[in-house]
Design a protein around this motif. Structure first.
Motif, PDB file in Angstrom:
ATOM      1  N   GLY A 108      32.340  45.933  33.883  1.00  0.00           N
ATOM      2  CA  GLY A 108      32.924  44.820  33.793  1.00  0.00           C
ATOM      3  C   GLY A 108      34.385  44.727  34.332  1.00  0.00           C
ATOM      4  O   GLY A 108      34.929  45.657  35.007  1.00  0.00           O
ATOM      5  N   ILE A 109      35.185  43.658  33.945  1.00  0.00           N
ATOM      6  CA  ILE A 109      36.696  43.629  34.154  1.00  0.00           C
ATOM      7  C   ILE A 109      37.521  43.511  33.046  1.00  0.00           C
ATOM      8  O   ILE A 109      37.410  43.007  31.816  1.00  0.00           O
ATOM      9  N   ASP A 110      38.580  44.342  33.021  1.00  0.00           N
ATOM     10  CA  ASP A 110      39.825  44.231  31.994  1.00  0.00           C
ATOM     11  C   ASP A 110      40.694  43.165  32.471  1.00  0.00           C
ATOM     12  O   ASP A 110      41.420  43.186  33.142  1.00  0.00           O
ATOM     13  N   SER A 120      52.198  40.226  38.650  1.00  0.00           N
ATOM     14  CA  SER A 120      53.157  41.027  39.046  1.00  0.00           C
ATOM     15  C   SER A 120      53.015  41.476  40.591  1.00  0.00           C
ATOM     16  O   SER A 120      54.301  41.480  41.145  1.00  0.00           O
ATOM     17  N   ASN A 121      51.983  41.709  41.103  1.00  0.00           N
ATOM     18  CA  ASN A 121      51.900  42.032  42.484  1.00  0.00           C
ATOM     19  C   ASN A 121      50.468  41.471  43.174  1.00  0.00           C
ATOM     20  O   ASN A 121      49.595  42.389  43.060  1.00  0.00           O
ATOM     21  N   PRO A 122      50.197  40.458  43.656  1.00  0.00           N
ATOM     22  CA  PRO A 122      49.276  39.897  43.905  1.00  0.00           C
ATOM     23  C   PRO A 122      48.462  40.843  45.130  1.00  0.00           C
ATOM     24  O   PRO A 122      47.154  41.123  45.182  1.00  0.00           O
ATOM     25  N   VAL A 123      49.283  41.308  46.018  1.00  0.00           N
ATOM     26  CA  VAL A 123      48.833  42.249  47.046  1.00  0.00           C
ATOM     27  C   VAL A 123      48.380  43.547  46.707  1.00  0.00           C
ATOM     28  O   VAL A 123      47.387  44.044  46.826  1.00  0.00           O
ATOM     29  N   GLN A 124      48.978  44.177  45.784  1.00  0.00           N
ATOM     30  CA  GLN A 124      48.839  45.383  45.270  1.00  0.00           C
ATOM     31  C   GLN A 124      47.251  45.126  44.566  1.00  0.00           C
ATOM     32  O   GLN A 124      46.303  45.905  44.052  1.00  0.00           O
ATOM     33  N   ALA A 125      47.307  44.208  43.748  1.00  0.00           N
ATOM     34  CA  ALA A 125      46.178  44.026  42.759  1.00  0.00           C
ATOM     35  C   ALA A 125      44.861  43.676  43.482  1.00  0.00           C
ATOM     36  O   ALA A 125      43.623  43.918  42.943  1.00  0.00           O
ATOM     37  N   THR A 130      43.239  48.237  39.298  1.00  0.00           N
ATOM     38  CA  THR A 130      43.035  49.057  38.561  1.00  0.00           C
ATOM     39  C   THR A 130      42.221  48.551  37.234  1.00  0.00           C
ATOM     40  O   THR A 130      42.073  49.026  36.260  1.00  0.00           O
ATOM     41  N   TYR A 131      41.784  47.313  37.334  1.00  0.00           N
ATOM     42  CA  TYR A 131      41.205  46.750  36.093  1.00  0.00           C
ATOM     43  C   TYR A 131      39.723  46.336  36.081  1.00  0.00           C
ATOM     44  O   TYR A 131      38.979  45.883  35.485  1.00  0.00           O
ATOM     45  N   LYS A 132      39.063  47.168  36.964  1.00  0.00           N
ATOM     46  CA  LYS A 132      37.554  47.235  37.210  1.00  0.00           C
ATOM     47  C   LYS A 132      37.188  48.183  36.209  1.00  0.00           C
ATOM     48  O   LYS A 132      37.676  49.641  36.522  1.00  0.00           O
ATOM     49  N   ILE A 133      36.193  48.147  35.465  1.00  0.00           N
ATOM     50  CA  ILE A 133      36.093  48.921  34.414  1.00  0.00           C
ATOM     51  C   ILE A 133      34.835  49.837  34.699  1.00  0.00           C
ATOM     52  O   ILE A 133      33.714  49.298  35.168  1.00  0.00           O
ATOM     53  N   GLN A 134      34.748  51.068  34.832  1.00  0.00           N
ATOM     54  CA  GLN A 134      33.653  51.916  35.203  1.00  0.00           C
ATOM     55  C   GLN A 134      33.130  52.779  34.353  1.00  0.00           C
ATOM     56  O   GLN A 134      34.063  53.249  33.372  1.00  0.00           O
ATOM     57  N   LYS A 135      31.805  52.904  33.956  1.00  0.00           N
ATOM     58  CA  LYS A 135      31.423  54.151  33.159  1.00  0.00           C
ATOM     59  C   LYS A 135      31.689  55.403  33.592  1.00  0.00           C
ATOM     60  O   LYS A 135      31.855  55.736  34.798  1.00  0.00           O
ATOM     61  N   VAL A 136      31.738  56.403  32.492  1.00  0.00           N
ATOM     62  CA  VAL A 136      32.074  57.887  32.930  1.00  0.00           C
ATOM     63  C   VAL A 136      30.846  58.780  32.397  1.00  0.00           C
ATOM     64  O   VAL A 136      30.215  58.339  31.400  1.00  0.00           O
ATOM     65  N   GLY A 137      30.742  59.660  33.294  1.00  0.00           N
ATOM     66  CA  GLY A 137      29.666  60.754  33.016  1.00  0.00           C
ATOM     67  C   GLY A 137      28.193  60.048  33.334  1.00  0.00           C
ATOM     68  O   GLY A 137      27.198  60.930  32.807  1.00  0.00           O
ATOM     69  N   VAL A 138      28.121  59.203  33.951  1.00  0.00           N
ATOM     70  CA  VAL A 138      26.734  58.671  34.453  1.00  0.00           C
ATOM     71  C   VAL A 138      25.937  59.659  35.257  1.00  0.00           C
ATOM     72  O   VAL A 138      26.268  60.017  36.471  1.00  0.00           O
ATOM     73  N   GLN A 194      31.709  66.206  41.351  1.00  0.00           N
ATOM     74  CA  GLN A 194      30.619  65.282  41.175  1.00  0.00           C
ATOM     75  C   GLN A 194      30.984  63.894  40.273  1.00  0.00           C
ATOM     76  O   GLN A 194      30.309  63.136  40.085  1.00  0.00           O
ATOM     77  N   LEU A 195      32.153  63.938  39.963  1.00  0.00           N
ATOM     78  CA  LEU A 195      32.812  62.674  39.495  1.00  0.00           C
ATOM     79  C   LEU A 195      32.182  62.273  38.029  1.00  0.00           C
ATOM     80  O   LEU A 195      32.263  61.037  37.773  1.00  0.00           O
ATOM     81  N   LEU A 196      32.099  63.185  37.345  1.00  0.00           N
ATOM     82  CA  LEU A 196      31.362  62.972  35.922  1.00  0.00           C
ATOM     83  C   LEU A 196      32.427  62.911  35.020  1.00  0.00           C
ATOM     84  O   LEU A 196      32.048  62.257  33.962  1.00  0.00           O
ATOM     85  N   ARG A 197      33.682  63.322  35.282  1.00  0.00           N
ATOM     86  CA  ARG A 197      34.729  62.901  34.254  1.00  0.00           C
ATOM     87  C   ARG A 197      35.586  61.619  34.799  1.00  0.00           C
ATOM     88  O   ARG A 197      36.713  61.598  33.939  1.00  0.00           O
ATOM     89  N   SER A 198      35.330  61.194  35.818  1.00  0.00           N
ATOM     90  CA  SER A 198      36.411  60.399  36.267  1.00  0.00           C
ATOM     91  C   SER A 198      35.825  58.849  35.922  1.00  0.00           C
ATOM     92  O   SER A 198      34.745  58.480  36.001  1.00  0.00           O
ATOM     93  N   ASP A 199      36.932  57.939  35.554  1.00  0.00           N
ATOM     94  CA  ASP A 199      36.649  56.686  35.445  1.00  0.00           C
ATOM     95  C   ASP A 199      36.995  55.815  36.727  1.00  0.00           C
ATOM     96  O   ASP A 199      37.195  54.689  36.440  1.00  0.00           O
ATOM     97  N   ILE A 200      37.142  56.391  37.716  1.00  0.00           N
ATOM     98  CA  ILE A 200      37.297  55.828  39.015  1.00  0.00           C
ATOM     99  C   ILE A 200      36.453  56.354  40.053  1.00  0.00           C
ATOM    100  O   ILE A 200      36.730  56.690  41.020  1.00  0.00           O
ATOM    101  N   SER A 201      35.152  56.541  39.443  1.00  0.00           N
ATOM    102  CA  SER A 201      34.168  57.358  40.302  1.00  0.00           C
ATOM    103  C   SER A 201      33.833  56.752  41.625  1.00  0.00           C
ATOM    104  O   SER A 201      33.748  57.465  42.705  1.00  0.00           O
ATOM    105  N   TYR A 202      33.994  55.441  41.819  1.00  0.00           N
ATOM    106  CA  TYR A 202      33.645  54.805  43.090  1.00  0.00           C
ATOM    107  C   TYR A 202      34.829  55.232  44.170  1.00  0.00           C
ATOM    108  O   TYR A 202      34.381  55.567  45.142  1.00  0.00           O
ATOM    109  N   GLU A 203      35.930  55.124  43.621  1.00  0.00           N
ATOM    110  CA  GLU A 203      36.978  55.246  44.745  1.00  0.00           C
ATOM    111  C   GLU A 203      37.113  56.763  45.034  1.00  0.00           C
ATOM    112  O   GLU A 203      37.505  57.205  46.017  1.00  0.00           O
TER     113      GLU A 203
END
Length: 351
Positions: A108-110, A120-125, A130-138, A194-203
């Motif tokens: 989901g999205i925060d 605050s910064n549409p270009v950076q956003a 950083t507002y896309k919520i990703q599952k951890v440990g999948v 293996q990105l199992l502890r990451s909450d930004i696994s896609y990146e």
């Protein structure tokens, strides 16, 4: 003359536009075979029909246009092995291989965080959200990190096993990895490859793509004569995140993209066609003697939307360690799968 191109993730916006641009930019008198990939047969047929329709409506190639498909799930090693088996059985060469794997484990999205960032910064956003919520440990059914396997290791295993004989039988073989503008070094921890502890696994997976390319392209060239390139499509509308957007938020996202472009961002291509510019360039036009393979080739555009190529440096810190990790893991899976190669189709059917 004939050319054979395989596009992974063909049903994505970028995958389809890579195919559309091949129709236009491969000389019309050249016989072209496009191999689409999908996890399901209906999606594979859908992709083929879209490409056929685009050719009939907009291109009308002179030479024969052929299609094939291979069903493959890059988060399943037996599926990958089955796809390799089918490709080697049905084709005698492969000229272009586009690695366009882009699976995420989004939930989901925060919206509060998204609102703060946009205001605050549409270009950076719209470039490094950083507002896309990703599952951890999948994990995948193979016990590997799902995003790690689907986006990096599975495709790497695929490339390595297609290098000989299919890619090496081409006169000018190209492997094109699709990375991302969102592949900062800070997005990857070397004690969590293996990105199992990451909450930004896609990146993190896209940073792994960068390092894996740097650590493997020289060997592919020296052993098999394959030229491998690293690209990214910039920022464009993607089908993968539509489920989290309603019409209001979708058009709000598009508006933010245009604002970012007007503010001078070179990366907001918005259209998949422009996003496919860099992958098509390195595939069809790059000169390996002049267009260096340690660079990253990005699809960019001007404020008015005119496309161009933007080449950037890649931080190579850790590339040797990443290459060794992947090679060791490949050897482990070669051993695990060695008894399944004889009749891969039956194994996959029983899986």
């Amino acid at each position: 003359m004939s050319l054979v191109a395989l596009i992974t993730g063909t049903n994505s916006n970028l995958g389809l536009n890579i195919a559309y641009r091949l129709l236009v930019e491969v000389p019309s008198e050249t016989r072209l075979t496009i191999i689409v990939t999908s996890r399901t047969l209906p999606k594979a047929i859908e992709a083929i029909n879209k490409i056929k329709e685009h050719n009939e409506k907009h291109v009308r190639r002179i030479a024969i246009l052929d299609f094939d498909y291979v069903l493959v799930d890059f988060s399943n090693m037996v599926s990958i092995l089955a796809a390799i088996y089918e490709l080697k059985k049905n084709h005698n060469k492969l000229d272009y291989l586009f690695i366009n794997a882009a699976q995420g484990v989004y939930s989901g999205i925060d919206w509060i965080q998204a609102t703060k960032e946009v205001l605050s910064n549409p270009v950076q956003a719209s470039t490094f959200p950083t507002y896309k919520i990703q599952k951890v440990g999948v994990k995948s059914s193979d016990g590997l990190g799902l995003v790690f396997q689907a986006n990096v290791f599975g495709p790497y295993y695929f490339v390595q096993h297609l290098a000989e004989p299919l890619l090496s039988h081409s006169k000018n073989p190209r492997v094109v990895w699709i990375s991302s503008i969102m592949s900062k070094p800070s997005f990857l921890s070397f004690d969590d490859l293996q990105l199992l502890r990451s909450d930004i696994s896609y990146e993190g997976s896209k940073r792994l793509v960068d390092l894996l390319h740097l650590g493997s392209y020289k060997e592919l060239k020296s052993r098999y004569g394959i030229n491998q390139y690293l690209t990214h499509p910039g920022i464009f509308t993607s089908f993968s995140f539509f489920q989290y957007l309603n019409p209001l938020t979708f058009y709000g996202m598009l508006l933010m993209f245009y604002v970012a472009r007007l503010c001078g961002s070179p990366w907001h291509n918005i259209s998949g066609w422009k996003g496919a510019n860099a992958p098509i360039f390195v595939c069809l036009k790059a000169n390996p003697e002049l267009d260096l393979q340690e660079k990253k080739y990005g699809s960019a555009c001007t404020i008015t939307g005119k496309e161009y190529l933007k080449i950037t440096e890649v931080d190579a810190t850790g590339q040797a360690d990443v290459a060794k990790y992947f090679e060791d893991l490949k050897l482990q899976w070669d051993e695990k799968l060695k008894n399944q190669i004889a009749d891969t189709r039956k194994v996959y059917a029983d899986d």
